[in-house]
Design a protein around this motif. Structure first.
Motif: not given
Length: 71
Positions: A14, A17-18, A21, A54-55, A57-59, A61-62, A65
């Motif tokens: 995670g 990936r963060l 991004l 689009p990335e 919201p993923e950032v 969320a990560l 976490k």
């Protein structure tokens, strides 16, 4: 492999990936240190200001976490 070891692997994935991004985003270099809780909070508040797509919201969320993990 122990359960803790598996959790560490997922957390590391995670964070990787963060980091990937964030490299392509408009973020100050000093705020890219994900080991500092203050940077995690700052990024949660500010990442969407200068970054769209689009990335985002993923950032976010990560980041949520990671903030939970650091508590």
């Amino acid at each position: 492999m122990s359960e803790n070891n598996n959790l560490d692997i997922f957390q590391d994935a995670g964070l990787m990936r963060l980091s990937q991004l964030l490299e392509n985003m408009d973020i100050p270099k000093m705020r890219r240190d994900l080991n500092k809780p203050s940077n995690i909070k700052w990024l949660q508040r500010n990442v969407a200001i200068n970054n769209k797509g689009p990335e985002v919201p993923e950032v976010i969320a990560l980041l949520i976490k990671e903030q939970r993990r650091l508590k």
